[in-house]
Design a protein around this motif. Structure first.
Motif, PDB file in Angstrom:
ATOM      1  N   GLN A   1       0.956  -1.187  -0.095  1.00 12.51           N
ATOM      2  CA  GLN A   1       0.044   0.044   0.054  1.00 12.51           C
ATOM      3  C   GLN A   1       0.616   1.274   0.115  1.00 12.51           C
TER       4      GLN A   1
ATOM      5  N   ASP B   1       4.438  16.854  -7.363  1.00  8.61           N
ATOM      6  CA  ASP B   1       4.919  15.703  -6.324  1.00  8.61           C
ATOM      7  C   ASP B   1       5.544  16.480  -5.227  1.00  8.61           C
TER       8      ASP B   1
ATOM      9  N   SER C   1      -0.466  13.198   4.746  1.00 11.62           N
ATOM     10  CA  SER C   1       0.257  12.702   3.558  1.00 11.62           C
ATOM     11  C   SER C   1       1.937  13.215   3.513  1.00 11.62           C
TER      12      SER C   1
ATOM     13  N   ARG D   1      -6.249  12.110  -3.719  1.00 10.19           N
ATOM     14  CA  ARG D   1      -6.442  11.716  -2.326  1.00 10.19           C
ATOM     15  C   ARG D   1      -5.527  12.112  -1.406  1.00 10.19           C
ATOM     16  N   HIS D   2      -4.365  12.829  -2.037  1.00 10.01           N
ATOM     17  CA  HIS D   2      -3.218  13.357  -0.908  1.00 10.01           C
ATOM     18  C   HIS D   2      -3.621  14.748  -0.681  1.00 10.01           C
TER      19      HIS D   2
ATOM     20  N   LEU E   1       6.943  11.488  -3.156  1.00 13.88           N
ATOM     21  CA  LEU E   1       5.528  11.275  -2.959  1.00 13.88           C
ATOM     22  C   LEU E   1       4.786  11.428  -4.320  1.00 13.88           C
TER      23      LEU E   1
ATOM     24  N   ARG F   1       3.098   1.944  -3.817  1.00 16.55           N
ATOM     25  CA  ARG F   1       2.544   2.556  -4.984  1.00 16.55           C
ATOM     26  C   ARG F   1       2.452   3.800  -4.999  1.00 16.55           C
ATOM     27  N   ASP F   2       2.812   4.747  -3.708  1.00 14.13           N
ATOM     28  CA  ASP F   2       2.770   5.975  -3.561  1.00 14.13           C
ATOM     29  C   ASP F   2       4.143   6.676  -3.631  1.00 14.13           C
ATOM     30  N   PHE F   3       5.113   5.828  -3.280  1.00 11.40           N
ATOM     31  CA  PHE F   3       6.298   6.273  -3.088  1.00 11.40           C
ATOM     32  C   PHE F   3       7.493   5.838  -4.131  1.00 11.40           C
TER      33      PHE F   3
ATOM     34  N   VAL G   1       2.026  12.870  -5.752  1.00 10.64           N
ATOM     35  CA  VAL G   1       1.041  13.337  -5.460  1.00 10.64           C
ATOM     36  C   VAL G   1      -0.432  13.107  -6.287  1.00 10.64           C
ATOM     37  N   GLU G   2      -1.325  12.730  -5.650  1.00  7.18           N
ATOM     38  CA  GLU G   2      -2.732  12.532  -6.469  1.00  7.18           C
ATOM     39  C   GLU G   2      -3.870  13.389  -5.772  1.00  7.18           C
TER      40      GLU G   2
END
Length: 147
Positions: A20, A97, A56, A44-45, A39, A23-25, A41-42
């Motif tokens: 989990q 990001d 985040s 959801r962040h 990170l 996928r973000d980092f 950034v999407e």
């Protein structure tokens, strides 16, 4: 102390034990003393107002120190955060990001302490600074042998 895992091995291992987060980092750079992590950034962040949320940024700092400890100590995934201090310095840009520069201040047998500066991509002005302390499992224990 040399690295126990290189950048590719570290990313692969984190994908196995912590998918989990994986996928973000992204690990951008890794040396014996430091790590640079992104990170991705999407939406959801973001929090209302179009800025990257505090949770985040905390996650980025936490994962940076965790990853650098893993890279140095090896496949000992049960290190846990025991203390954190996070200073928000300026508003991060929500459409960019986050880039974190982390260095270990101490890596002992039972504790690791890291310092993290976070930036919006493309800026040289830090948006946040964090200090994270991790408790490390005793060497040779079942907790240290995870992986």
């Amino acid at each position: 102390m040399a690295l126990a895992m290189g950048r590719e091995d570290l990313m692969e291992y984190m994908g196995q034990i912590f998918p989990q987060v994986h996928r973000d980092f992204v690990v951008e750079d890794l040396t014996e003393d430091s790590i640079v992590m992104r990170l991705i950034v999407e939406d959801r962040h973001l929090r209302p107002g179009g800025t990257v949320s505090g949770p985040s940024m905390f996650g980025l700092a936490d994962v940076c120190v965790y990853a650098l400890v893993l890279a140095r100590k090896g496949r000992q995934s049960l290190a846990v955060t025991t203390n954190s201090s996070l200073d928000f310095l300026r508003k991060p840009e929500g459409g960019k990001d986050m880039i974190a520069h982390c260095r270990l201040l101490k890596l002992g047998r039972s504790l690791a302490v890291g310092d993290v500066l976070m930036f919006s991509e493309g800026s040289d002005k830090p948006v946040a600074r964090a200090t994270m302390t991790y408790s490390l499992p005793p060497e040779g224990s079942a907790a240290a042998a995870f992986g």
